[in-house]
Design a protein around this motif. Sequence first.
Motif, PDB file in Angstrom:
ATOM      1  N   ARG A 530      34.978  47.038  26.960  1.00 58.86           N
ATOM      2  CA  ARG A 530      34.993  46.795  27.493  1.00 58.86           C
ATOM      3  C   ARG A 530      36.080  44.814  26.718  1.00 58.86           C
ATOM      4  NH1 ARG A 530      32.830  48.239  31.988  1.00 58.86           N
ATOM      5  NH2 ARG A 530      32.205  46.225  32.320  1.00 58.86           N
ATOM      6  N   ARG A 531      35.635  45.287  25.779  1.00 62.18           N
ATOM      7  CA  ARG A 531      36.755  43.450  25.197  1.00 62.18           C
ATOM      8  C   ARG A 531      38.172  42.937  25.948  1.00 62.18           C
ATOM      9  NH1 ARG A 531      35.906  41.515  20.221  1.00 62.18           N
ATOM     10  NH2 ARG A 531      38.312  41.467  19.446  1.00 62.18           N
ATOM     11  N   GLU A 532      38.529  44.616  25.977  1.00 60.67           N
ATOM     12  CA  GLU A 532      39.885  44.522  26.470  1.00 60.67           C
ATOM     13  C   GLU A 532      40.735  44.510  27.811  1.00 60.67           C
ATOM     14  OE1 GLU A 532      42.987  47.980  24.755  1.00 60.67           O
ATOM     15  OE2 GLU A 532      41.138  48.203  23.242  1.00 60.67           O
ATOM     16  N   LEU A 533      38.958  45.338  28.324  1.00 62.31           N
ATOM     17  CA  LEU A 533      38.998  45.371  29.827  1.00 62.31           C
ATOM     18  C   LEU A 533      38.864  43.813  30.758  1.00 62.31           C
ATOM     19  CD1 LEU A 533      38.588  47.035  32.599  1.00 62.31           C
ATOM     20  CD2 LEU A 533      36.883  47.159  32.542  1.00 62.31           C
ATOM     21  N   ARG A 534      37.684  42.846  30.273  1.00 60.91           N
ATOM     22  CA  ARG A 534      38.422  41.596  30.452  1.00 60.91           C
ATOM     23  C   ARG A 534      39.301  40.506  30.354  1.00 60.91           C
ATOM     24  NH1 ARG A 534      32.921  41.961  26.916  1.00 60.91           N
ATOM     25  NH2 ARG A 534      30.771  42.677  28.762  1.00 60.91           N
ATOM     26  N   ALA A 535      39.883  41.385  28.980  1.00 62.93           N
ATOM     27  CA  ALA A 535      41.275  40.711  28.697  1.00 62.93           C
ATOM     28  C   ALA A 535      42.360  40.206  29.420  1.00 62.93           C
ATOM     29  CB  ALA A 535      41.648  40.895  27.137  1.00 62.93           C
ATOM     30  N   ARG A 536      42.402  41.781  29.984  1.00 61.33           N
ATOM     31  CA  ARG A 536      43.702  42.141  30.838  1.00 61.33           C
ATOM     32  C   ARG A 536      42.926  41.728  32.057  1.00 61.33           C
ATOM     33  NH1 ARG A 536      43.993  48.848  30.616  1.00 61.33           N
ATOM     34  NH2 ARG A 536      44.991  48.664  28.072  1.00 61.33           N
ATOM     35  N   LEU A 537      41.896  42.343  33.008  1.00 60.57           N
ATOM     36  CA  LEU A 537      41.727  41.370  34.504  1.00 60.57           C
ATOM     37  C   LEU A 537      41.859  39.839  34.336  1.00 60.57           C
ATOM     38  CD1 LEU A 537      38.095  43.075  34.623  1.00 60.57           C
ATOM     39  CD2 LEU A 537      40.125  43.504  36.325  1.00 60.57           C
ATOM     40  N   ARG A 538      41.176  39.322  33.101  1.00 62.48           N
ATOM     41  CA  ARG A 538      41.455  37.637  32.613  1.00 62.48           C
ATOM     42  C   ARG A 538      43.290  37.170  33.284  1.00 62.48           C
ATOM     43  NH1 ARG A 538      40.376  36.830  28.658  1.00 62.48           N
ATOM     44  NH2 ARG A 538      38.227  36.754  28.452  1.00 62.48           N
ATOM     45  N   GLU A 539      43.920  38.030  32.816  1.00 62.32           N
ATOM     46  CA  GLU A 539      45.177  37.624  32.393  1.00 62.32           C
ATOM     47  C   GLU A 539      46.279  38.603  33.346  1.00 62.32           C
ATOM     48  OE1 GLU A 539      46.630  36.194  30.131  1.00 62.32           O
ATOM     49  OE2 GLU A 539      44.514  36.246  28.686  1.00 62.32           O
ATOM     50  N   GLY A 540      45.661  39.929  34.729  1.00 55.41           N
ATOM     51  CA  GLY A 540      46.324  39.513  35.114  1.00 55.41           C
ATOM     52  C   GLY A 540      45.997  38.909  37.365  1.00 55.41           C
ATOM     53  N   PHE A 541      44.839  38.233  36.678  1.00 57.00           N
ATOM     54  CA  PHE A 541      44.225  37.666  37.993  1.00 57.00           C
ATOM     55  C   PHE A 541      45.338  36.517  37.778  1.00 57.00           C
ATOM     56  CE2 PHE A 541      41.429  34.846  39.459  1.00 57.00           C
ATOM     57  CZ  PHE A 541      41.447  35.193  41.152  1.00 57.00           C
ATOM     58  N   MET A 542      45.153  35.687  36.513  1.00 61.22           N
ATOM     59  CA  MET A 542      46.000  34.659  36.565  1.00 61.22           C
ATOM     60  C   MET A 542      47.023  34.489  36.590  1.00 61.22           C
ATOM     61  SD  MET A 542      43.835  33.036  33.185  1.00 61.22           S
ATOM     62  CE  MET A 542      44.900  32.170  32.051  1.00 61.22           C
ATOM     63  N   GLN A 543      48.563  35.980  36.732  1.00 61.32           N
ATOM     64  CA  GLN A 543      49.378  35.843  36.849  1.00 61.32           C
ATOM     65  C   GLN A 543      49.640  35.762  38.221  1.00 61.32           C
ATOM     66  OE1 GLN A 543      51.158  39.157  34.689  1.00 61.32           O
ATOM     67  NE2 GLN A 543      51.376  38.626  33.098  1.00 61.32           N
ATOM     68  N   GLN A 544      48.753  36.079  38.882  1.00 58.15           N
ATOM     69  CA  GLN A 544      48.649  36.373  40.155  1.00 58.15           C
ATOM     70  C   GLN A 544      48.049  34.980  40.749  1.00 58.15           C
ATOM     71  OE1 GLN A 544      45.444  38.647  42.420  1.00 58.15           O
ATOM     72  NE2 GLN A 544      46.847  41.187  41.670  1.00 58.15           N
ATOM     73  N   THR A 545      47.388  34.716  40.520  1.00 55.73           N
ATOM     74  CA  THR A 545      46.688  33.205  40.780  1.00 55.73           C
ATOM     75  C   THR A 545      48.033  32.050  40.792  1.00 55.73           C
ATOM     76  OG1 THR A 545      45.281  33.622  39.521  1.00 55.73           O
ATOM     77  CG2 THR A 545      45.119  34.283  41.300  1.00 55.73           C
ATOM     78  N   GLY A 546      48.950  32.034  39.398  1.00 53.88           N
ATOM     79  CA  GLY A 546      49.222  31.468  39.602  1.00 53.88           C
ATOM     80  C   GLY A 546      48.593  30.394  38.291  1.00 53.88           C
ATOM     81  N   GLU A 547      47.378  30.180  37.469  1.00 49.81           N
ATOM     82  CA  GLU A 547      46.774  29.717  36.573  1.00 49.81           C
ATOM     83  C   GLU A 547      47.220  30.217  35.917  1.00 49.81           C
ATOM     84  OE1 GLU A 547      42.143  29.195  37.305  1.00 49.81           O
ATOM     85  OE2 GLU A 547      42.234  30.356  38.916  1.00 49.81           O
ATOM     86  N   THR A 548      47.200  28.188  34.472  1.00 53.55           N
ATOM     87  CA  THR A 548      47.443  28.592  33.485  1.00 53.55           C
ATOM     88  C   THR A 548      46.746  28.071  32.236  1.00 53.55           C
ATOM     89  OG1 THR A 548      47.964  26.105  34.031  1.00 53.55           O
ATOM     90  CG2 THR A 548      49.741  28.222  33.911  1.00 53.55           C
ATOM     91  N   ARG A 549      47.021  28.143  31.255  1.00 43.33           N
ATOM     92  CA  ARG A 549      45.608  27.852  30.486  1.00 43.33           C
ATOM     93  C   ARG A 549      45.756  26.380  30.321  1.00 43.33           C
ATOM     94  NH1 ARG A 549      43.035  31.084  28.297  1.00 43.33           N
ATOM     95  NH2 ARG A 549      43.167  33.378  28.582  1.00 43.33           N
TER      96      ARG A 549
END
Length: 549
Positions: A530-549
């Motif tokens: 679940r942890r990896e899954l959450r991390a992947r979803l977060r990273e994927g979404f941020m790439q898509q929307t161009g959000e940065t940390r």
Amino acid sequence: MNEPSRTRPPLRQTWPAAMAARYRAAGYWRGETFPGFLRARAAQHADDIAVVGGQVRLSYAQLWAQAGRIGAGLFAAGLLPGQTVVVQLGNVPEFVTVVCGLFRAGLVPVFALPAHRLTEVAHVARTAHARAYIAAAGQDGFDYRSLARALQAQLPALATVVIVGEAAEFLAVADLDGEVATLPPDPDPQSVAFLQLSGGSTGLPKLIPRTHDDYIYSFRASNEICGIGRDSVYLVALPAAHNFPMSSPGFFGALYAGARVVLSPGPGPDSAFPLIAREAVTCVGLVPPLALLWVQAAATTTHDLSSLQVVQVGGAKLVPEAARRVIEGLGCQLQQVFGMAEGLVNYTRLHDRPELVIGTQGRPISPDDEVLVVDDLGNPVAPGSTGHLLTRGPYTIGAYYNDPAANARAFTEDGYYRTGDMVQQLPGGYLVVQGRAGDHINRAGEKISAEEIEDHLLAHPGVFDAAVVSLPDAYLGERSCAFIIAQGEPTQAAGLKAWVRGRGLAAFKVPDQIVFVDAFGTTAVGKVSRRELRARLREGFMQQTGETR
Ligand code: J2J
């Protein structure tokens, strides 16, 4: 002590004998208790103002007298020393009088946040085997008496409800009365004084038993680090039930010092600034987004904030740029605070170099706070590298209450608490928080368990799967985002949010954002945690929307 119920597991917190002996010899644990120090202050500073809130101003003598009346009144209502009592109050003077009354009666407060709703309060009351519930009639448009009714319907053991304000069929705090002579002698300093809630990463809140000796040490030592003395005026701006404004040094630290505690009904500048001016407040604790809001408001306020000496910021990461803005905008000393209700608290020191105040989250209170920074396998990382923060010491717990599964996860065999935080340790012991290993969302200092919210979402018939992650947020620091794979009848985001709210949860747990996806894209071979899954979803979404940390 603390053992009235045959069914309730013993309420205790212990340290290995050798450590306990060291803490006593070092003068950390002095055998002080809450009723002990409150009585002493009432004698020493009888007429000094202890607590200011709303229209009420209580002297130390009055605080002690009120505590006696409330404690004796609770006995008269049938409670017995050692029983647990859930307290759900906002920043009203009764927060302090009720809690001090419980201490005086040897009753054990269990702190719920005002934002908590039936699901959380019932869980806490059940886990603690609570016999009573004390809340305000209403706050921010919510009627806690209806919550009390729902609680009593679920929990027959919760026999007594006491209300601040219009009590309806319940007892009113104002009417409590009894024979002070019935109150017990002061408790064992090693006994559990109260149960604080954890903001941990899995499931519902866990209960944190803190002893008189360990907690008093933490705020007595904090007073010294934060410059709190008898002339200080401490403002409680965050909800008083949070561990930060309670103990770092918080209102308990201020009371211990014989200082003045001022309760702000809300955290925003509108409530707090007039109080700062009127009461000449010297110290306050804020979470980062609130500190920035204060900076903004301070630029144009007509209220005199010049009494402020120290503004503490903690609960979530304060990035260096924000730290600079706080120092410039509020024109007083900034103190970063990195703490946890389980124990360990770090402070930047008032005379630290600006680089440390701006760029670190401080160093531990105690020379006997043991801090380890380890890799995934538990081995120490190279000095200065990032790793998992583990800690044990004179005010850090070794076990949660009544939760063997959580204890197995959260503590090492050597009794270190796994904080879940990823840190870097600099020379001198200063810590820089780099993130965390667990999956909780730190939403402006309120901790939300991803797992808990996923469980509630999964209970919705239109949800096939749900993954809740944190996304960077310019204002909140982090916001929550639920990725949803839908099933059956189409569901709207608003409907899902209403669903979560309708499950009887604190409003801050409702996902800030909902994103519907067709699949979680687990293309990699093998099982994904679940942890990896959450991390992947977060990273994927941020790439898509161009959000940065
Ligand atoms: C980054 N993360 C932080 C900080 C807490 C004093 C101050 C805060 C708390 C508190 C407290 C942080 N930078 N400065 O109890 O006495 C995150 C970490 C930590 C978790 C604990 C106190 N300060 N945090 O926030 O029990 O992830 O206590 O493990 O609510 O907040 O949360 P809590």
